[in-house]
Motif scaffolding. Structure first.
Motif, PDB file in Angstrom:
ATOM      1  N   PHE A 329       0.752  -1.113  -0.094  1.00  9.44           N
ATOM      2  CA  PHE A 329      -0.008   0.017  -0.039  1.00  9.44           C
ATOM      3  C   PHE A 329       0.800   1.335  -0.272  1.00  9.44           C
ATOM      4  O   PHE A 329       1.844   1.362   0.925  1.00  9.44           O
ATOM      5  CB  PHE A 329      -0.828  -0.074   1.379  1.00  9.44           C
ATOM      6  CG  PHE A 329      -1.776   0.997   1.442  1.00  9.44           C
ATOM      7  CD1 PHE A 329      -2.032   1.245   2.556  1.00  9.44           C
ATOM      8  CD2 PHE A 329      -2.566   1.797   0.407  1.00  9.44           C
ATOM      9  CE1 PHE A 329      -3.238   2.179   2.803  1.00  9.44           C
ATOM     10  CE2 PHE A 329      -3.414   2.658   0.600  1.00  9.44           C
ATOM     11  CZ  PHE A 329      -3.690   2.883   2.125  1.00  9.44           C
ATOM     12  N   PHE A 363      -2.688   0.140  -4.040  1.00  5.94           N
ATOM     13  CA  PHE A 363      -2.677  -1.162  -3.269  1.00  5.94           C
ATOM     14  C   PHE A 363      -2.158  -2.210  -4.453  1.00  5.94           C
ATOM     15  O   PHE A 363      -2.592  -2.317  -5.567  1.00  5.94           O
ATOM     16  CB  PHE A 363      -4.299  -1.480  -3.177  1.00  5.94           C
ATOM     17  CG  PHE A 363      -4.549  -1.145  -2.145  1.00  5.94           C
ATOM     18  CD1 PHE A 363      -5.943  -0.264  -2.264  1.00  5.94           C
ATOM     19  CD2 PHE A 363      -4.460  -1.289  -0.645  1.00  5.94           C
ATOM     20  CE1 PHE A 363      -6.662   0.308  -1.218  1.00  5.94           C
ATOM     21  CE2 PHE A 363      -5.154  -0.945   0.381  1.00  5.94           C
ATOM     22  CZ  PHE A 363      -6.305  -0.042   0.098  1.00  5.94           C
ATOM     23  N   ILE A 365      -1.797  -6.274  -4.472  1.00  8.69           N
ATOM     24  CA  ILE A 365      -2.195  -7.621  -3.641  1.00  8.69           C
ATOM     25  C   ILE A 365      -1.567  -8.810  -4.373  1.00  8.69           C
ATOM     26  O   ILE A 365      -1.806  -9.002  -5.656  1.00  8.69           O
ATOM     27  CB  ILE A 365      -3.567  -7.917  -3.401  1.00  8.69           C
ATOM     28  CG1 ILE A 365      -4.129  -6.747  -2.943  1.00  8.69           C
ATOM     29  CG2 ILE A 365      -4.300  -9.100  -2.946  1.00  8.69           C
ATOM     30  CD1 ILE A 365      -5.648  -6.569  -2.822  1.00  8.69           C
ATOM     31  N   ILE A 374      -4.572  -1.958  -7.608  1.00 10.81           N
ATOM     32  CA  ILE A 374      -5.533  -0.987  -7.488  1.00 10.81           C
ATOM     33  C   ILE A 374      -4.992   0.517  -7.712  1.00 10.81           C
ATOM     34  O   ILE A 374      -4.261   0.754  -6.305  1.00 10.81           O
ATOM     35  CB  ILE A 374      -6.788  -0.964  -6.738  1.00 10.81           C
ATOM     36  CG1 ILE A 374      -7.464  -2.483  -6.723  1.00 10.81           C
ATOM     37  CG2 ILE A 374      -7.702   0.116  -6.711  1.00 10.81           C
ATOM     38  CD1 ILE A 374      -8.155  -2.830  -5.491  1.00 10.81           C
ATOM     39  N   LEU A 413      -8.232  -1.069 -11.884  1.00 13.37           N
ATOM     40  CA  LEU A 413      -7.849  -2.458 -11.236  1.00 13.37           C
ATOM     41  C   LEU A 413      -6.991  -3.026 -12.501  1.00 13.37           C
ATOM     42  O   LEU A 413      -7.551  -3.213 -13.492  1.00 13.37           O
ATOM     43  CB  LEU A 413      -9.154  -3.247 -11.120  1.00 13.37           C
ATOM     44  CG  LEU A 413      -8.960  -4.443 -10.653  1.00 13.37           C
ATOM     45  CD1 LEU A 413      -8.501  -4.693  -9.185  1.00 13.37           C
ATOM     46  CD2 LEU A 413     -10.338  -5.272 -10.694  1.00 13.37           C
ATOM     47  N   ILE A 423     -10.329  -3.326 -15.038  1.00 11.79           N
ATOM     48  CA  ILE A 423     -11.348  -2.260 -14.808  1.00 11.79           C
ATOM     49  C   ILE A 423     -10.503  -0.965 -14.712  1.00 11.79           C
ATOM     50  O   ILE A 423      -9.728  -0.782 -13.979  1.00 11.79           O
ATOM     51  CB  ILE A 423     -12.016  -2.378 -13.604  1.00 11.79           C
ATOM     52  CG1 ILE A 423     -12.835  -3.891 -13.486  1.00 11.79           C
ATOM     53  CG2 ILE A 423     -12.923  -1.247 -13.340  1.00 11.79           C
ATOM     54  CD1 ILE A 423     -14.063  -3.820 -14.225  1.00 11.79           C
ATOM     55  N   SER A 524     -15.458   9.523   2.771  1.00 11.07           N
ATOM     56  CA  SER A 524     -14.836   8.931   3.892  1.00 11.07           C
ATOM     57  C   SER A 524     -15.818   8.009   4.645  1.00 11.07           C
ATOM     58  O   SER A 524     -16.711   8.737   5.372  1.00 11.07           O
ATOM     59  CB  SER A 524     -13.983   9.834   4.679  1.00 11.07           C
ATOM     60  OG  SER A 524     -13.559   8.869   5.677  1.00 11.07           O
ATOM     61  N   ASN A 525     -15.858   6.578   4.382  1.00 11.09           N
ATOM     62  CA  ASN A 525     -16.662   6.010   5.338  1.00 11.09           C
ATOM     63  C   ASN A 525     -16.247   5.157   6.491  1.00 11.09           C
ATOM     64  O   ASN A 525     -16.758   4.350   7.089  1.00 11.09           O
ATOM     65  CB  ASN A 525     -17.568   5.149   4.458  1.00 11.09           C
ATOM     66  CG  ASN A 525     -18.874   4.568   5.044  1.00 11.09           C
ATOM     67  OD1 ASN A 525     -19.422   4.984   6.116  1.00 11.09           O
ATOM     68  ND2 ASN A 525     -19.546   3.528   4.513  1.00 11.09           N
ATOM     69  N   SER A 526     -15.014   5.383   6.615  1.00  8.92           N
ATOM     70  CA  SER A 526     -14.448   4.844   7.612  1.00  8.92           C
ATOM     71  C   SER A 526     -14.147   5.336   9.072  1.00  8.92           C
ATOM     72  O   SER A 526     -14.118   6.625   8.814  1.00  8.92           O
ATOM     73  CB  SER A 526     -13.054   4.093   7.212  1.00  8.92           C
ATOM     74  OG  SER A 526     -12.151   5.057   6.576  1.00  8.92           O
ATOM     75  N   THR A 527     -13.939   4.773  10.020  1.00  6.75           N
ATOM     76  CA  THR A 527     -13.802   5.234  11.262  1.00  6.75           C
ATOM     77  C   THR A 527     -12.479   6.278  11.182  1.00  6.75           C
ATOM     78  O   THR A 527     -12.306   7.367  11.902  1.00  6.75           O
ATOM     79  CB  THR A 527     -13.872   4.481  12.566  1.00  6.75           C
ATOM     80  OG1 THR A 527     -13.123   3.535  12.084  1.00  6.75           O
ATOM     81  CG2 THR A 527     -14.939   4.305  13.064  1.00  6.75           C
ATOM     82  N   ASN A 582     -27.049   3.381   3.604  1.00  6.91           N
ATOM     83  CA  ASN A 582     -26.311   2.414   4.476  1.00  6.91           C
ATOM     84  C   ASN A 582     -25.696   1.257   3.583  1.00  6.91           C
ATOM     85  O   ASN A 582     -26.362   1.064   2.239  1.00  6.91           O
ATOM     86  CB  ASN A 582     -27.750   1.599   5.162  1.00  6.91           C
ATOM     87  CG  ASN A 582     -28.016   2.522   6.262  1.00  6.91           C
ATOM     88  OD1 ASN A 582     -27.691   3.386   6.525  1.00  6.91           O
ATOM     89  ND2 ASN A 582     -29.333   1.993   6.554  1.00  6.91           N
ATOM     90  N   GLY A 583     -24.786   0.774   3.843  1.00  8.05           N
ATOM     91  CA  GLY A 583     -24.032  -0.351   3.025  1.00  8.05           C
ATOM     92  C   GLY A 583     -23.383   0.380   1.763  1.00  8.05           C
ATOM     93  O   GLY A 583     -23.256  -0.413   0.838  1.00  8.05           O
ATOM     94  N   VAL A 587     -15.844   1.671  -2.960  1.00  6.66           N
ATOM     95  CA  VAL A 587     -14.638   1.282  -3.720  1.00  6.66           C
ATOM     96  C   VAL A 587     -14.987   0.965  -5.134  1.00  6.66           C
ATOM     97  O   VAL A 587     -15.761   0.300  -5.194  1.00  6.66           O
ATOM     98  CB  VAL A 587     -14.013   0.156  -2.595  1.00  6.66           C
ATOM     99  CG1 VAL A 587     -12.689  -0.272  -3.538  1.00  6.66           C
ATOM    100  CG2 VAL A 587     -13.935   0.474  -1.272  1.00  6.66           C
ATOM    101  N   LEU A 588     -14.294   1.370  -5.775  1.00  5.76           N
ATOM    102  CA  LEU A 588     -13.902   0.953  -7.409  1.00  5.76           C
ATOM    103  C   LEU A 588     -15.377   0.978  -7.763  1.00  5.76           C
ATOM    104  O   LEU A 588     -15.796   0.264  -8.711  1.00  5.76           O
ATOM    105  CB  LEU A 588     -13.515  -0.456  -7.415  1.00  5.76           C
ATOM    106  CG  LEU A 588     -11.804  -0.580  -7.503  1.00  5.76           C
ATOM    107  CD1 LEU A 588     -11.590  -2.086  -7.449  1.00  5.76           C
ATOM    108  CD2 LEU A 588     -11.150   0.499  -8.391  1.00  5.76           C
TER     109      LEU A 588
END
Lengths: 775, 265
Positions: A329, A363, A365, A374, A413, A423, A524-527, A582-583, A587-588
């Motif tokens: 990363f 990123f 992998i 990505i 991707l 992609i 931003s959807n993360s803590t 919600n949900g 990403v991508l």
């Protein structure tokens, strides 16, 4: 009767024709190294409230009636320079200011007698300005001098917390701060997820954070502007400075290109936290694990003629995290700025800038044939033309235009693993425009007003696709556009106002109003805010965010300017705020706009700061009482809820004590009540497992945060060309476990029972750094 | 993707510490939870009706036995799903599935009628399972992992839920389940290595794989509920989007599946 009228008219005429005006202009620099002084003042001793300040390039211009005057040139941390002039023609006068000889110590902010009340008199309201000399002894995380962390100790600026990049100004979002490094935008200003900032303070000359009354020359973000200017480099002689520390080290080299005409500065920094992973003796950590960041700042400038100067500056920085062959990363910014200053005449100064800026992350992998990557990036080309017109002693005008071409590549991707179709999410292109005009006006001896207007426009263009969605986020249609064809054009008019009324030498009232349009948004959807947070442009679906803020302040100096007290209240309204269903899948996702919902926000608060600027003991106390709220029709049934960054009480105390000439100690203590957070209000079972049940958004609070940092600096004996010091600092001296996250999970000893588990990042972290300067 | 970010945070975990704390939580008004599965494989409908309870309550949530549960096929034929005891369970057997049709379930409880629909897709078959050896890392000992292999049908939107098992026992925890869609692999042979929190397989193990073809609403539900069950859920966790109306929690999943096994040799 007619004779009296004639006499009066003739006298008036005579008066007019004798009142010839002339201009004195030039530059104000630091005598030690030739650096331009920004915001240095020139005042006329004999008149009240008559004077001017230098612009960002150290240029000043003052137009007065013909006559004899004593001018005082001054700037914080320098001796005043007095000059008697006979103003019978236009004069060019360049001045160099010297640091007072009896101030050997660093870190003690010596403010000269006459300029000490500049906080009372200047119109600049809600600007927090730091020059690195004054923050040198503040202990920060891992012993690094960090401008971003220091700004978070002032009122109204809240860090996003340990492990989080970004900061919030007066309840605004983390993407609502315009961060500029030598006029280039910096999209992600942190290393290692927020533990370090990208600003190497050895290379920085000035940091100004505008919280309200934002001048019209800045645009593009709704809440604040953080303008960071790099040093130009010593144009009188070579020098080097640096530091060796436990976690990172840095080195700066500077010198003249041609003495007094040009100079360069190169500054680098690298961390080596991965060495510590090696020491972790953990067989779980695979070989070839890397965790490091580096920064490189470089700048050169040259005065071609008396009236022309060019600058070239660049910044390159990268973070890299690599877990063997499994996972990698990395992210970073690269910026480059080319500028040309031209003095058109005694009163008119021009600056032309071309900027390139690139932020990307990647990123990877796996490796080799099975691997895939990505990659995402934002690239800007920016052209700006600015003028400073020192019209007369009461009016200083600024006007200019700029255009930015943005290229967003939200994700590609790629890989040789055949099961993945390659992609490439549709790149997006946009042109952002701005034009502004602003006047800084003095009325009488007590009133200073800065008023201005900015026009901003945003053209989302092809080549690309535009989507339409229904109320539930399902795609209805897709239209394709050719290169440079307009998909959607947004525009706005942004009035800006900042005014101060000087009650006396010791106190003043200030007022500020600004309206700011923002065309780029970070999702931003993360803590934890992460460098992978997606930036999206305004479009046919996404409207520009608009921030409207009004602020009022009262300032008082006590005891001959030894203490400065400032109190401010503000109210901010935010339109077109963005949140997610919600949900939501961010990403991508080529159709990420279908995952967004829109609403509004408001923030208001009270800020208090008491500073002691003189003496052996210096420092400040800051306190903010504030709320930040949001309202979305699609969330919580349209009720108002607390924004995540709503932190009601925020308190910081910073102390610096110069014990002797060679020993300085410092301490800061921070306390704030917890951020708003969503916790469960019940539970149920699905698949035989306990699932938390949530009711309101952000209805709970994290536990209070507090910590103490201590620092000790030993200034060792100076040699002729060599200064050095050793700094030992401790972060979180009483090792409080402050909450990073709280998760709700099954009790491993007793399934069927649930518990709340708190994760904290740092307990006590000591650090040792050896710093040196070679002149 | 969340796993990737979690990996990077794992390093931070080397420096961090955790402890159990006391948190004061409110008590919400009770909400009905309807977990309904119509398994085509054994022609059985299983429904569990319960009510939310206080978070730190040590006992399981109260269940409901007096609800009226029915299932309706696309033609409109309504069959009752009878209660089978006193723990909130309702079971209907011998209910022959008709693939590529939509089923509707209704639950009448406390004067409120809850309804959900689900499309029963013709199940997509699994291809032969392949496996590979890897040296261990990050706490996992060396061993074998398996590949999920599906020959995707082009242009049809497919969503899958995958459950692995060892020697006949499935890993039935939500966080051990895998989700797969065909957004990036439409029309191709999909090959994806399956790594989870469970141990890698060893020589001699029989690995079972069950591929459930689910509809997109159920896929989204599992995506969200797995996130919440793993302690995540993002910055603003919310209840997973249910395909039931009237704010009922839970889901209705009508699905067919395909199973394969392989012995690691």
């Amino acid at each position: 009767m007619p004779k009296i009228i004639l006499f009066v008219l003739l006298s008036l005429l005579a008066f007019q024709s004798n009142a010839q005006r002339f201009t004195i202009s030039g530059s104000i620099k630091d005598a030690a190294n030739g650096e331009d002084l920004f915001g240095a003042a020139v005042v006329v001793k004999e008149l009240t409230n008559v004077g001017t300040t230098t612009n960002a390039y150290g240029f000043y211009s003052l137009t007065l009636d013909q006559g004899e005057y004593t001018l005082i040139f001054r700037s914080t941390g320098f001796d005043n320079f007095e000059l008697k002039i006979s103003l019978n023609a236009d004069i060019t006068q360049n001045v160099e200011l010297k640091v007072p000889t009896d101030v050997q110590q660093l870190g003690e902010v010596q403010v000269n007698a006459v300029k000490e009340n500049d906080n009372i008199t200047s119109t600049e309201m809600n600007v927090t300005r730091f020059d690195p000399k004054s923050i040198e002894t503040i202990p920060v995380l891992f012993g690094e001098k960090d401008i971003m962390k220091t700004l978070q100790l002032t009122p109204g600026v809240k860090g996003a917390g340990e492990g989080n990049a970004g900061f919030f100004v007066r309840g605004g979002g983390a993407d609502q701060n315009l961060i500029l490094l030598d006029e280039a935008p910096v999209y992600n200003a942190s290393h290692l997820l927020g533990f370090f900032s990208v600003f190497n303070s050895d290379a920085i000359k000035d940091v100004s954070l505008y919280k309200s009354g934002i001048p019209a020359e800045y645009g593009g973000r709704a809440s604040s502007v953080m303008d960071v200017k790099m040093r130009d480099g010593n144009n009188k002689g070579f020098g080097a400075s640096g530091g060796l520390g436990l976690i990172s080290s840095r080195l700066t080299i500077e010198g003249p290109i041609v003495k007094n005409k040009g100079s360069f500065i190169v500054s680098g920094r690298r961390s080596y936290a991965d060495l510590f992973l090696g020491l972790a003796k953990n067989q779980d950590v695979p070989k070839d694990t890397k965790l490091f960041f580096y920064d490189l700042n470089a700048k050169a400038n040259y005065r071609i003629t008396e009236k022309d100067r060019i600058f070239l500056s660049g910044y390159f920085g990268r973070d890299r995290f690599q877990l063997g062959d499994v996972f990698g990363f990395s992210w970073g910014n690269a910026t480059g700025t080319l500028r040309w200053n031209h003095i058109i005449n005694q009163k008119l100064f021009s600056n032309t800038t071309v900027v390139y800026s690139n932020f990307n992350y990647e990123f990877t992998i796996g490796a080799g044939d099975d691997g895939f990557g990505i990659r995402s990036s934002i690239q800007d080309w920016n052209v700006k033309q600015d003028f400073d017109y020192f019209l007369n002693k009461n009016n200083t005008l600024k006007f200019g235009i700029n255009a930015i071409h943005h290229t967003f590549k939200p994700g590609a991707l790629t890989g040789s693993n055949e099961s993945f179709n390659e992609i490439v999410l549709t790149p997006r292109y946009a042109v952002e425009l701005g034009a502004y005009i602003q006047n800084e006006m003095k009325i009488g001896s007590r009133i200073n007003i800065m008023y201005g207007l900015r026009y901003s426009g945003f053209d989302l263009i092809g080549k690309g696709n535009a989507y339409e969605f229904d109320a539930k986020g399902n795609q209805l249609s897709s239209t394709s556009y050719d290169s440079w064809e307009t998909i959607k054009y947004h525009q706005g008019i942004e009035p800006r106002l900042s005014a101060s009324f000087i009650i006396s030498e010791n106190n003043s009232i200030k007022l500020g109003y600004n309206r700011n349009f923002q065309y780029l948004h970070q999702l931003s959807n993360s803590t934890t805010s992460s460098p992978t947070d997606v930036w999206v442009p305004s479009s046919n679906n996404v409207k520009p965010q608009i921030g409207d803020q009004i602020a009022l302040g009262y300032y008082q100096n006590l005891n001959k300017n030894m203490y400065r007290i400032s109190t401010e209240i503000y109210y901010k309204h935010l339109s077109n705020q963005i949140d997610y269903r919600n949900g939501a899948n961010l990403v991508l996702n080529d159709q990420v706009e279908g995952e967004l919902v829109y609403g509004k926000g408001k923030a208001y608060g009270f800020e208090l700061q008491v500073e002691k600027k003189k003496g052996k003991f210096t420092g400040w106390i800051s306190y903010t009482l504030s709320r930040s709220l949001r309202q979305f029709d699609d969330i919580d049934n349209g009720d108002w809820f607390s924004a995540r960054q709503d932190r009601i009480h925020d308190f910081a105390i910073v102390l610096m004590y110069r014990v002797t000439k060679s020993i300085a100690i410092s301490a800061n203590w921070i306390y704030y009540t917890g951020n708003a957070v969503t916790f469960p209000s019940g539970k149920y079972e699905v698949n035989g497992q306990i699932i938390p049940y949530y009711t309101e958004r952000n209805g709970y609070r994290m536990p209070d945060y507090h910590r103490l940092d201590l620092g000790f600096t030993w200034y060792m004996k100076d040699r002729k060309h060599f200064e050095h010091n050793l700094n030992v600092s401790v972060y979180n001296a009483y090792a409080r476990e402050n909450a990073y996250t709280i998760t709700f999970q099954d009790n491993p000893d007793n399934p069927g029972e649930t518990q709340a588990v708190q994760t904290s990042l740092f307990k006590i972290v000591p650090s040792v750094t050896y710093n040196f300067t070679i002149k | 993707m969340k796993q990737l970010v979690a990996f990077s945070l794992l390093t931070l975990a080397l420096f961090s510490c955790q402890k159990v704390i006391d948190v004061d939580l409110n008590e919400a008004n009770p909400q009905v939870v309807l977990e309904a599965n119509y398994t085509a494989e054994d022609s059985t409908v299983r429904v569990r009706v319960s009510i939310t309870s206080s978070y730190f309550d040590a006992s399981t949530s109260p269940t409901v036995d007096n609800a009226i549960v029915t299932i309706t096929d696309q033609a409109g034929n309504v069959i009752t799903v009878p209660s089978v005891g006193n723990n909130g369970e309702y079971v209907l057997t011998n209910y022959i599935p008709q693939f590529n049709t939509t089923y509707t379930m209704n639950v009448l409880y406390n004067g409120v009628n809850y309804e959900a629909k689900c499309y029963l897709q013709q199940p997509v078959p699994l291809e032969e399972i392949t496996y590979e050896f890897t040296p261990g890392f990050f706490g996992l000992e060396s061993g074998y992992f398996v590949y999920l292999r599906i020959q995707d049908e082009p242009e049809i939107l497919n969503n899958y839920l995958i459950v692995l098992g060892l020697n006949g026992t499935p890993f039935s925890d939500l966080s051990d389940m895998f989700l797969q869609d065909d957004l990036f692999t439409d029309g191709n042979l999909l090959e994806r290595p399956l790594f989870g929190a469970f141990e890698l397989f060893q020589l001699g193990d029989t690995v079972d794989m069950e591929l459930r073809s689910v509809d997109v609403a159920v896929y989204d539900y599992y995506n969200q509920v797995i996130g919440i069950a793993s302690g995540g859920g993002g910055a603003a966790p919310a209840n997973p989007t249910s395909n039931w109306n009237n704010s009922a929690l839970g889901y209705f999943n009508a699905y067919g599946n395909s199973r394969r096994s392989v012995i690691i040799q």
